[in-house]
Design an enzyme around this catalytic site. Structure first.
Site, PDB file in Angstrom:
ATOM      1  N   GLY A 136      49.534  29.081  29.664  1.00  0.00           N
ATOM      2  CA  GLY A 136      48.323  28.262  29.656  1.00  0.00           C
ATOM      3  C   GLY A 136      47.877  27.911  31.057  1.00  0.00           C
ATOM      4  CD  GLU A 258      50.968  38.128  36.017  1.00  0.00           C
ATOM      5  OE1 GLU A 258      50.741  37.548  37.091  1.00  0.00           O
ATOM      6  OE2 GLU A 258      50.382  37.838  34.970  1.00  0.00           O
TER       7      GLU A 258
HETATM    8  C1  FAD Z   1      43.002  40.397  28.333  1.00  0.00           C
HETATM    9  C2  FAD Z   1      43.136  39.115  29.094  1.00  0.00           C
HETATM   10  C3  FAD Z   1      44.261  38.324  28.893  1.00  0.00           C
HETATM   11  C4  FAD Z   1      44.384  37.105  29.571  1.00  0.00           C
HETATM   12  N1  FAD Z   1      45.500  36.330  29.322  1.00  0.00           N
HETATM   13  C5  FAD Z   1      45.597  35.132  29.938  1.00  0.00           C
HETATM   14  C6  FAD Z   1      46.702  34.259  29.623  1.00  0.00           C
HETATM   15  O1  FAD Z   1      47.575  34.608  28.814  1.00  0.00           O
HETATM   16  N2  FAD Z   1      46.753  33.068  30.227  1.00  0.00           N
HETATM   17  C7  FAD Z   1      45.818  32.658  31.133  1.00  0.00           C
HETATM   18  O2  FAD Z   1      45.948  31.564  31.656  1.00  0.00           O
HETATM   19  N3  FAD Z   1      44.753  33.451  31.438  1.00  0.00           N
HETATM   20  C8  FAD Z   1      44.616  34.664  30.860  1.00  0.00           C
HETATM   21  N4  FAD Z   1      43.541  35.479  31.150  1.00  0.00           N
HETATM   22  C9  FAD Z   1      42.494  34.968  32.020  1.00  0.00           C
HETATM   23  C10 FAD Z   1      42.446  35.635  33.397  1.00  0.00           C
HETATM   24  O3  FAD Z   1      43.534  35.242  34.194  1.00  0.00           O
HETATM   25  C11 FAD Z   1      41.104  35.245  34.013  1.00  0.00           C
HETATM   26  O4  FAD Z   1      40.088  35.825  33.207  1.00  0.00           O
HETATM   27  C12 FAD Z   1      40.965  35.728  35.437  1.00  0.00           C
HETATM   28  O5  FAD Z   1      41.849  35.034  36.275  1.00  0.00           O
HETATM   29  C13 FAD Z   1      39.521  35.548  35.951  1.00  0.00           C
HETATM   30  O6  FAD Z   1      39.084  34.264  35.751  1.00  0.00           O
HETATM   31  P1  FAD Z   1      37.677  33.954  35.028  1.00  0.00           P
HETATM   32  O7  FAD Z   1      37.654  34.719  33.755  1.00  0.00           O
HETATM   33  O8  FAD Z   1      37.516  32.482  34.970  1.00  0.00           O
HETATM   34  O9  FAD Z   1      36.587  34.605  35.972  1.00  0.00           O
HETATM   35  P2  FAD Z   1      35.989  33.934  37.291  1.00  0.00           P
HETATM   36  O10 FAD Z   1      37.096  33.471  38.163  1.00  0.00           O
HETATM   37  O11 FAD Z   1      34.933  32.970  36.902  1.00  0.00           O
HETATM   38  O12 FAD Z   1      35.315  35.207  37.955  1.00  0.00           O
HETATM   39  C14 FAD Z   1      34.015  35.692  37.565  1.00  0.00           C
HETATM   40  C15 FAD Z   1      33.648  36.834  38.492  1.00  0.00           C
HETATM   41  O13 FAD Z   1      33.558  36.341  39.842  1.00  0.00           O
HETATM   42  C16 FAD Z   1      34.412  37.090  40.690  1.00  0.00           C
HETATM   43  N5  FAD Z   1      35.025  36.200  41.703  1.00  0.00           N
HETATM   44  C17 FAD Z   1      35.552  34.978  41.490  1.00  0.00           C
HETATM   45  N6  FAD Z   1      36.060  34.473  42.646  1.00  0.00           N
HETATM   46  C18 FAD Z   1      35.853  35.424  43.585  1.00  0.00           C
HETATM   47  C19 FAD Z   1      36.164  35.511  44.967  1.00  0.00           C
HETATM   48  N7  FAD Z   1      36.800  34.525  45.619  1.00  0.00           N
HETATM   49  N8  FAD Z   1      35.812  36.652  45.623  1.00  0.00           N
HETATM   50  C20 FAD Z   1      35.178  37.662  44.984  1.00  0.00           C
HETATM   51  N9  FAD Z   1      34.851  37.639  43.669  1.00  0.00           N
HETATM   52  C21 FAD Z   1      35.191  36.533  42.983  1.00  0.00           C
HETATM   53  C22 FAD Z   1      35.493  37.640  39.774  1.00  0.00           C
HETATM   54  O14 FAD Z   1      36.092  38.798  40.334  1.00  0.00           O
HETATM   55  C23 FAD Z   1      34.711  37.933  38.509  1.00  0.00           C
HETATM   56  O15 FAD Z   1      34.072  39.180  38.618  1.00  0.00           O
HETATM   57  C24 FAD Z   1      43.388  36.696  30.479  1.00  0.00           C
HETATM   58  C25 FAD Z   1      42.259  37.499  30.687  1.00  0.00           C
HETATM   59  C26 FAD Z   1      42.126  38.681  30.006  1.00  0.00           C
HETATM   60  C27 FAD Z   1      40.913  39.519  30.234  1.00  0.00           C
END
Ligand code: FAD
Length: 394
Positions: A136, A258
């Site tokens: 989480g 990981e």
């Molecule tokens: C299949 C799957 C399983 C997952 N399982 C888990 C889980 O078990 N537990 C958990 O906690 N999370 C989980 N996640 C979540 C995952 O860790 C996040 O989706 C990921 O860290 C990106 O965060 P966000 O979705 O909030 O996107 P955001 O951080 O909002 O990013 C949106 C866009 O902006 C870009 N961006 C953001 N910051 C920057 C930067 N500094 N420089 C350049 N570009 C940037 C990103 O690359 C992306 O394209 C999972 C995701 C997926 C797809």
């Protein structure tokens, strides 16, 4: 079967992997009928049941104990032994590496940060398939910038002496939360703007009153992750992982596993899928070129991943350089499934048999490879700034 049956492990040397693999494969051959999936195109429920069944059989036979410390029910030996187990199971398509390797993501953290009695109690449950755990971390407004998380834990009374904390907030994209008995949860315990200095990790029982799990459907139609809501959820202080406000170290401890063990298992699976693609693709020059390109990408990735695993086994600390593997993995995975779509025209899009179904589901899942575990854009930023010295963090 007992540890003494494995003469190779007495030396506890990582370079005994070849012999370990030979004995493991012999055992898996012997029990192949018993371990094989019962469905050609399993639902997620069936898939999870299959994985837990395989884990139980392997735990009872001892294989799930290799590479884990004796204090949590393991038999010791190099951590590379358990990584190899995951790779062999993935190659044989007995488990899905993404789900199976959650063990590697979460159990080492429990061992390093939980009270020893807690780790000794729960880690064997995870290894034996009795339990699932989830991670989480991400929230609706917190993904890449994990240090800004806001799900809050407040002590019942004084923070120094409280025996219970109350958690309020929401997590999202929590993989397999609906199957999980426990959650490694990051919470805000410092001021709202305390960033990584004000985060505390807890190990939360998912059946605690106030926890609500709502599964979310992914693009491939599978409800593999979930939103998780915490409404005044009581969590005993003894379930804190590491010290109060020390949760950032817990989060960061996950990275080496990981990016090494989990990747090694996934790569083994991708090789298997490449083999399946070669079997199914037309035997012509175009296929050879497309397949050759994917094979090269996978090979480069595997060579790098192998070196990383050996570095980890020899006690090295992994850092920003593993972002390169993350980029290579995501790129190779998408290249493989793009190749399947090109070489099996119409199959991914239209066919309905179980084989086409698996290509379709995995093709769509591969789109997430550039997102989970840290997005590819963020990894490229890390590579540029920390490895190539192209400017400072924003
Ligand atoms: C299949 C799957 C399983 C997952 N399982 C888990 C889980 O078990 N537990 C958990 O906690 N999370 C989980 N996640 C979540 C995952 O860790 C996040 O989706 C990921 O860290 C990106 O965060 P966000 O979705 O909030 O996107 P955001 O951080 O909002 O990013 C949106 C866009 O902006 C870009 N961006 C953001 N910051 C920057 C930067 N500094 N420089 C350049 N570009 C940037 C990103 O690359 C992306 O394209 C999972 C995701 C997926 C797809």
């Amino acid at each position: 079967m007992a540890l003494s049956d494995f003469s190779i492990l007495d030396s506890r040397r990582a370079d005994d992997l070849g012999e370990y693999r030979r004995q493991l494969n012999a055992w898996l051959d012997e029990h192949a009928d018993d371990l094989a999936p019962t469905q050609a195109a399993p639902t997620l429920d069936e898939h999870m049941a299959q994985m837990q069944r395989v884990k139980k059989r392997l735990f009872d036979a001892g294989w799930m104990r290799f590479g884990w410390p004796e204090r949590v029910g393991g038999w010791g030996g190099s951590a590379m032994l358990r990584t190899e187990l995951g790779a062999v199971l993935s190659e044989r398509e007995l488990v899905d590496p993404g789900k199976f390797s959650l063990i590697e993501v979460l159990a080492p953290t429990l061992i390093d940060f939980a009270r020893p009695e807690l780790a000794a109690d729960v880690v064997p449950r995870l290894l034996s398939g009795e339990e699932m755990w989830c991670q989480g971390f991400s929230e609706p407004n917190t993904g890449s910038d994990l240090a800004s998380l806001s799900c809050r834990a407040v002590p019942d009374g004084d923070a120094e002496t409280a025996t219970t904390w109350r958690v309020n907030g929401q997590k999202v994209w929590t993989s397999l939360a609906q199957y999980s008995e426990r959650c490694v949860l990051l919470t805000r315990t410092g001021p709202a703007d305390s960033r990584h200095r004000g985060i505390t990790a807890f190990f939360v029982d998912m059946d605690t009153p106030g926890v609500t799990v709502r599964p979310l459907e992914m693009i491939n139609g599978v409800r593999e992750f979930a939103e998780v809501f915490f409404d005044d959820v009581p969590v005993p202080t003894e379930r804190m992982l590491g010290p109060r406000n020390g949760g950032w170290s817990v989060a960061m401890s996950i990275l080496p596993y990981e990016r090494s063990s989990c990747f090694w298992q996934r790569i083994a699976y991708l090789y298997k899928r490449l083999e399946r693609l070669v079997e199914a693709a037309p035997k012509d020059d175009r296929s050879a070129e497309v397949v050759g390109d994917v094979a090269l990408q996978l090979h480069a990735l595997r060579a790098r991943s192998r070196a990383t695993q050996h570095r980890l086994a020899s006690g090295a600390t992994l850092g920003a350089e593993t972002s390169i593997e993350k980029v290579l993995l995501a790129t190779a995975e998408q290249a493989l499934y793009d190749a399947a779509r090109r070489l099996l025209p119409g199959v991914v899009e239209f066919d309905d048999d179980p084989v086409a179904e698996s290509w379709r589901t995995e093709y769509l899942y591969s789109r997430a490879a550039t997102i989970y575990g840290g997005t590819i854009e963020v990894q490229r930023g890390i590579i540029a700034r920390r490895l190539l010295d192209l400017g400072t963090e924003p």
